[in-house]
Every structure is written in C-alpha cells, then in structure tokens.
Design an enzyme around this catalytic site. Structure first.
Site, PDB file in Angstrom:
ATOM      1  N   ASN A 294       0.734  -1.107  -0.055  1.00 39.19           N
ATOM      2  CA  ASN A 294      -0.057   0.065   0.174  1.00 39.19           C
ATOM      3  C   ASN A 294       0.722   1.344   0.245  1.00 39.19           C
ATOM      4  O   ASN A 294       0.268   2.311   0.001  1.00 39.19           O
ATOM      5  CB  ASN A 294      -0.816   0.012   1.211  1.00 39.19           C
ATOM      6  CG  ASN A 294      -2.018  -1.014   1.278  1.00 39.19           C
ATOM      7  OD1 ASN A 294      -2.153  -1.841   2.200  1.00 39.19           O
ATOM      8  ND2 ASN A 294      -2.618  -1.363   0.036  1.00 39.19           N
TER       9      ASN A 294
ATOM     10  N   HIS B 147      -6.392   6.090  10.022  1.00 44.22           N
ATOM     11  CA  HIS B 147      -5.088   5.593  10.620  1.00 44.22           C
ATOM     12  C   HIS B 147      -3.802   5.366   9.350  1.00 44.22           C
ATOM     13  O   HIS B 147      -2.852   5.338   9.673  1.00 44.22           O
ATOM     14  CB  HIS B 147      -5.210   4.266  11.560  1.00 44.22           C
ATOM     15  CG  HIS B 147      -5.583   3.005  10.661  1.00 44.22           C
ATOM     16  ND1 HIS B 147      -6.874   2.840  10.316  1.00 44.22           N
ATOM     17  CD2 HIS B 147      -4.882   1.859  10.233  1.00 44.22           C
ATOM     18  CE1 HIS B 147      -6.909   1.789   9.727  1.00 44.22           C
ATOM     19  NE2 HIS B 147      -5.557   1.035   9.547  1.00 44.22           N
ATOM     20  N   ARG B 148      -4.344   5.061   8.202  1.00 48.44           N
ATOM     21  CA  ARG B 148      -3.529   4.906   7.095  1.00 48.44           C
ATOM     22  C   ARG B 148      -3.347   6.162   6.268  1.00 48.44           C
ATOM     23  O   ARG B 148      -2.452   6.455   5.471  1.00 48.44           O
ATOM     24  CB  ARG B 148      -4.128   3.865   6.066  1.00 48.44           C
ATOM     25  CG  ARG B 148      -4.407   2.449   6.762  1.00 48.44           C
ATOM     26  CD  ARG B 148      -3.925   1.247   6.006  1.00 48.44           C
ATOM     27  NE  ARG B 148      -2.506   1.500   5.820  1.00 48.44           N
ATOM     28  CZ  ARG B 148      -1.697   0.316   4.893  1.00 48.44           C
ATOM     29  NH1 ARG B 148      -2.540  -0.557   4.545  1.00 48.44           N
ATOM     30  NH2 ARG B 148      -0.660   0.514   4.749  1.00 48.44           N
TER      31      ARG B 148
ATOM     32  N   GLU C   4      -5.218   3.072  -3.046  1.00 50.55           N
ATOM     33  CA  GLU C   4      -4.672   2.029  -2.027  1.00 50.55           C
ATOM     34  C   GLU C   4      -3.288   1.374  -2.440  1.00 50.55           C
ATOM     35  O   GLU C   4      -2.788   0.263  -2.148  1.00 50.55           O
ATOM     36  CB  GLU C   4      -5.576   0.911  -1.843  1.00 50.55           C
ATOM     37  CG  GLU C   4      -6.926   1.588  -0.957  1.00 50.55           C
ATOM     38  CD  GLU C   4      -6.760   1.548   0.139  1.00 50.55           C
ATOM     39  OE1 GLU C   4      -6.271   0.847   0.987  1.00 50.55           O
ATOM     40  OE2 GLU C   4      -7.246   2.731   0.859  1.00 50.55           O
TER      41      GLU C   4
ATOM     42  N   ARG D 194     -12.387   0.910  -1.730  1.00 50.96           N
ATOM     43  CA  ARG D 194     -11.218   1.715  -1.252  1.00 50.96           C
ATOM     44  C   ARG D 194     -10.480   2.322  -2.614  1.00 50.96           C
ATOM     45  O   ARG D 194      -9.587   3.063  -2.193  1.00 50.96           O
ATOM     46  CB  ARG D 194     -10.187   0.971  -0.299  1.00 50.96           C
ATOM     47  CG  ARG D 194     -10.927   0.575   1.035  1.00 50.96           C
ATOM     48  CD  ARG D 194      -9.701  -0.328   1.847  1.00 50.96           C
ATOM     49  NE  ARG D 194     -10.422  -0.795   2.950  1.00 50.96           N
ATOM     50  CZ  ARG D 194      -9.739  -1.557   4.031  1.00 50.96           C
ATOM     51  NH1 ARG D 194      -8.286  -1.265   4.162  1.00 50.96           N
ATOM     52  NH2 ARG D 194     -10.136  -1.918   4.949  1.00 50.96           N
TER      53      ARG D 194
ATOM     54  N   HIS E 263      -8.842  -5.458  -0.953  1.00 49.03           N
ATOM     55  CA  HIS E 263      -7.910  -5.149  -2.056  1.00 49.03           C
ATOM     56  C   HIS E 263      -7.907  -6.407  -3.138  1.00 49.03           C
ATOM     57  O   HIS E 263      -8.091  -7.536  -2.739  1.00 49.03           O
ATOM     58  CB  HIS E 263      -6.361  -5.053  -1.570  1.00 49.03           C
ATOM     59  CG  HIS E 263      -6.427  -3.889  -0.435  1.00 49.03           C
ATOM     60  ND1 HIS E 263      -5.562  -3.881   0.764  1.00 49.03           N
ATOM     61  CD2 HIS E 263      -6.968  -2.448  -0.811  1.00 49.03           C
ATOM     62  CE1 HIS E 263      -5.692  -2.455   1.092  1.00 49.03           C
ATOM     63  NE2 HIS E 263      -6.163  -1.960   0.357  1.00 49.03           N
TER      64      HIS E 263
ATOM     65  N   ASP F   8      -5.367  -7.728  -4.359  1.00 46.96           N
ATOM     66  CA  ASP F   8      -4.642  -8.792  -4.038  1.00 46.96           C
ATOM     67  C   ASP F   8      -4.773  -9.951  -2.966  1.00 46.96           C
ATOM     68  O   ASP F   8      -4.280 -10.625  -2.558  1.00 46.96           O
ATOM     69  CB  ASP F   8      -3.108  -8.161  -3.609  1.00 46.96           C
ATOM     70  CG  ASP F   8      -3.104  -7.247  -2.325  1.00 46.96           C
ATOM     71  OD1 ASP F   8      -4.353  -7.456  -1.587  1.00 46.96           O
ATOM     72  OD2 ASP F   8      -2.153  -6.953  -1.972  1.00 46.96           O
TER      73      ASP F   8
ATOM     74  N   ASN G  10      -4.040  -9.132  11.113  1.00 43.83           N
ATOM     75  CA  ASN G  10      -4.576  -7.932  10.859  1.00 43.83           C
ATOM     76  C   ASN G  10      -4.777  -7.766   9.415  1.00 43.83           C
ATOM     77  O   ASN G  10      -5.048  -6.615   9.028  1.00 43.83           O
ATOM     78  CB  ASN G  10      -3.644  -6.657  11.410  1.00 43.83           C
ATOM     79  CG  ASN G  10      -3.723  -6.643  12.837  1.00 43.83           C
ATOM     80  OD1 ASN G  10      -4.551  -6.316  13.451  1.00 43.83           O
ATOM     81  ND2 ASN G  10      -2.557  -6.967  13.604  1.00 43.83           N
TER      82      ASN G  10
ATOM     83  N   CYS H 122       1.043  -8.451   1.012  1.00 44.71           N
ATOM     84  CA  CYS H 122       0.948  -7.225   1.544  1.00 44.71           C
ATOM     85  C   CYS H 122       2.271  -6.564   2.024  1.00 44.71           C
ATOM     86  O   CYS H 122       2.581  -5.359   2.004  1.00 44.71           O
ATOM     87  CB  CYS H 122      -0.019  -7.449   2.826  1.00 44.71           C
ATOM     88  SG  CYS H 122      -1.727  -7.415   2.449  1.00 44.71           S
TER      89      CYS H 122
END
Length: 423
Positions: free
Chosen positions: A86, A113-114, A148, A188, A224, A226, A341, A347
């Site tokens: 990301n 938070h991202r 993203e 997203r 996502h 992926d 998570n 990722c």
C-alpha cells in the site's frame, strides 16, 4: 487486546531473507515514526512538548472510549505501513513516456489511521530515489481520488525488460453512480485514481487496462484486489469471482496482453465450487507472491494458513502436480502477526522494477544480504517490545524508545535524517 511487534518484524524479515537467499533481490523500507505526534497535533491535541501532546491524547482516550475500543491515539500509533503493497504505485521506466521510473504514494484516505502515511512515504521514496533525471516521485493524489497503491495494481509482461501491461483494478467510480457498488463494505479504490496515476506516470496507451472488482467479493472481505488475484510476468492466478464480469474481464486481459506482447497470457482461475470466497479470505491464498524461478517455472509464496487448510493445500498440491500449468512450487511462511490484521505475503511486498543503471542511482544500504539481515534482526531484538497493549500507547517511554530505534536505523541503512524529531 495485545500485539507482538518484535515477532511481527522478525517474521517479515525472515520471509524476505528466505527469498533473498533464493537470488530474488529484496530491499527494505524504513518504518514510519509511531506514535505520530504530528498527527495528534493536527487533530487538536496540544502541549509544550511532544510528551504533553501524547499525554493529552491518552487522557482523552481513557475518559471517552469503552474498554477494547480504539480511537485517535490508536490511529496515531498504527504500524500499517509495514504493508508496503500500500506504499505506492510504481511504473518502470520501460513503460513511461519520459523514460523515468515513476512513484505515486497511496493516499489511503479510506482509513484515518492509514491516511497519515502518505506524506512520509513520499519523503522516504525521495530519499531513496533522489536522481530526478531517472526517478519521479509524485505527491499523493487528492482525497477525492481514493488510492490504495500496488495492492490493486499488477504488471504483466512476456519479458520484464520489455513492455508491460498495467492492470488497474478498482472498486468504484467517484463520479459514475451507475456502476455497481458493494453494500456491506466500502470500496477503497476508485477508477479515477488509477486513471490519474496512469496519466501522471505517462504510461503508454496500450499498456493499461482498467477492470472493476466484484462488489460481492468486496462484501466478502476482499478489500484489495491482491486478496483475490496475483500475477507476475505471463502468469495470472485468480479466483473466478475476482471481477465484476468474470469471463469478459479475463478475456479483455488476455486480449490486451496478446496485443501488447504477441504472446498468450496464462491464467489459472479457481472456481467457486473448488474454493468458496470465505475460504479465500480466511486463508489469504491469493495474497501470495508469485515469482518466476525458471523458463517455465513459478514459485507461489503463500501464508502458512494455506498449508494448514486441507482444502486449500489439496488444491495447491494438485496444481503443482499438474504438468499443464507453470506453477511448480509452493513455499509457505508463518506471518501470523501480519495475518492477524489482514496482511499476507503480498501485503508485505512492493514490486519495484529498475534497470541496472537505475539501481546504481538508489541511495542507502537497503538490499538484504547476510550482513544487513543480521544487523536488522539485532536492531529489532534490541528496540522492539515483545508485547504491546492499548494502555501502553500513551506511555512517553514508548515514544522515546521508538525515536531511539529510528535514529539508529537510518544509520544502519545509510540514509539521511528522515524523521521530524531528527530535524
């Protein structure tokens, strides 16, 4: 109610080192400073010094939140930047009109938070790729274009040094309300964000394809692309529910690849009766790294959960035994702390394709060899706490520990001062 940061870092490093030992170059990105005092200040927490800002945020959380819930302090402490998929979208110089390698940090505006990651990611990329004649690090896109990064982007090619087809997968349009959307979870990635990146990067026209992700897949937890497909070179591995119009989408992908390269794209498509979506999400099968290891051989780097699930591992074993496809080896890793998570092997990677000349113009000691791996493991074991609980996030000692670790890290990586507290 607790995390294990030391174990998470060591698991990620072990995975990268195993691939480096197989001759697959692995570079590292420095983490973001956490807690982010800059974010807390921007959200209105005040103090004469950083410790007072942290204390005010912690005090506010204690009085306002229910046990077990999270808020602004937790957002300012998030370590989600460990998922480098990301971090950005990257276009190699081979595919850009100006012959430069392009990077756009993902704005990640869908999650608070991202969303605080983008600017610092850009600074890191500029520090690593400082030569503006060869590299172009763009600013993050405006918030109106949710982005993203590489988690929704795949480059397919017949030869890595030749032209590549950039597959951009989006979940919604920011302007076209007629397109189907998920109901349970928000999408997203917008189509317009990837169209903007393609223009900014100067991707040559016949080297880009935009496909819409299945809204049903998003509602099943595939936030996502992926998580439901992975591709590398001339092989694409996916689930039949990856796209809104599955048959039409795969046909378009094959046609675009053939028109660009003159060769056939090999597609391994898993049917829903072979593997339902809930199992796909639970095991993160498609959140794997696909790596070509020989002329007709591919390695799939998968999470350990895929080996532990009899249905998934039986399917993978059947693919490896089938001589009609190039998937020849499965390698699984314990990435439990990341998986807890929502992050598997894919990722934890950002695929960056550079020429030999471009590699020489990178800055820093970033490529993982025996010495750097040893230094980073020692650094993690010295500085990372074995366990963190929500109550620890407001501890000013944690802030001091974090800054001490980052101060040492930039020296290990031979990078300039990156962090605000160093300037």
């Amino acid at each position: 109610d607790r995390s294990h940061p030391r174990e998470a870092a060591l698991q990620g490093l072990a995975k990268a080192k195993a691939l480096a030992d197989r001759g697959l170059p692995q570079a590292v990105l420095p983490p973001h400073e956490r807690p982010s005092i800059e974010a807390l200040r921007s959200w209105g927490f005040q103090g004469h010094n950083d410790e007072e800002v942290l204390s005010q945020a912690a005090s506010s959380e204690i009085h306002r939140l229910r046990p077990g819930s999270s808020g602004l302090l937790a957002a300012a402490c998030s370590a989600s930047a460990m998922w480098t998929a990301n971090a950005c979208t990257m276009t190699p110089s081979t595919d850009s009109e100006d012959g430069r390698a392009h990077f756009t940090p993902a704005n990640l505006v869908s999650k608070l938070h991202r969303s605080i990651e983008a600017d610092f990611t850009g600074e890191v990329l500029k520090a690593i790729f400082p030569d503006e004649e060869r590299f172009f690090v763009h600013p993050p896109l405006p918030a109106a274009f949710p982005d993203e990064g590489a988690a929704n982007h795949t480059r397919l090619c017949a030869d890595p040094s030749g032209p590549g087809l950039h597959l951009f997968v989006y979940g919604k349009s920011s302007f076209d309300e007629s397109l189907p959307r998920p109901v349970k979870f928000p999408s997203r990635q917008s189509r317009e964000s990837f169209e903007t990146i393609a223009r900014l990067h100067g991707i040559i026209g016949d080297r880009q394809l935009f496909l819409q992700q299945s809204p049903q897949a998003i509602d099943a937890g595939v936030f996502h692309n992926d998580v439901i497909s992975v591709g590398h070179n001339d092989l694409f591995f996916c689930h039949e529910q990856a796209f809104l119009h599955p048959e039409q989408s795969i046909s378009s992908l094959k046609q675009a690849f053939s028109a660009l390269t003159g060769k056939e794209l090999r597609v391994i498509c898993i049917r829903k009766d072979e593997l339902p979506l809930d199992t796909v999400v639970r095991t993160y099968l498609f959140n794997s790294q696909l790596i070509q290891t020989g002329p007709d051989c591919f390695l799939l780097v998968a999470p350990e959960e895929c080996r532990e699930n009899a249905q998934v591992f039986g399917l993978l074993d059947g693919l490896v035994r089938d001589g009609d496809n190039p998937l020849s080896e499965i390698l699984t890793f314990n990435l439990r702390e990341s998986m807890r998570n929502g992050g598997g092997p894919a990722c934890l990677r950002q695929r960056v394709l550079l020429s030999a000349n471009e590699l020489r113009h990178m800055r820093g000691r970033l490529f993982l060899d025996e010495a750097l791996y040893r230094d980073l493991v020692a650094w993690v074991e010295k500085h990372y706490r074995e366990e963190l609980r929500p109550v620890d996030l407001g501890d000013p000692v944690l802030l001091e520990e974090s800054r001490s670790a980052l101060d040492e890290l930039v020296q290990i990586l031979h990078l300039p001062a990156l962090y605000a507290f160093q300037k």
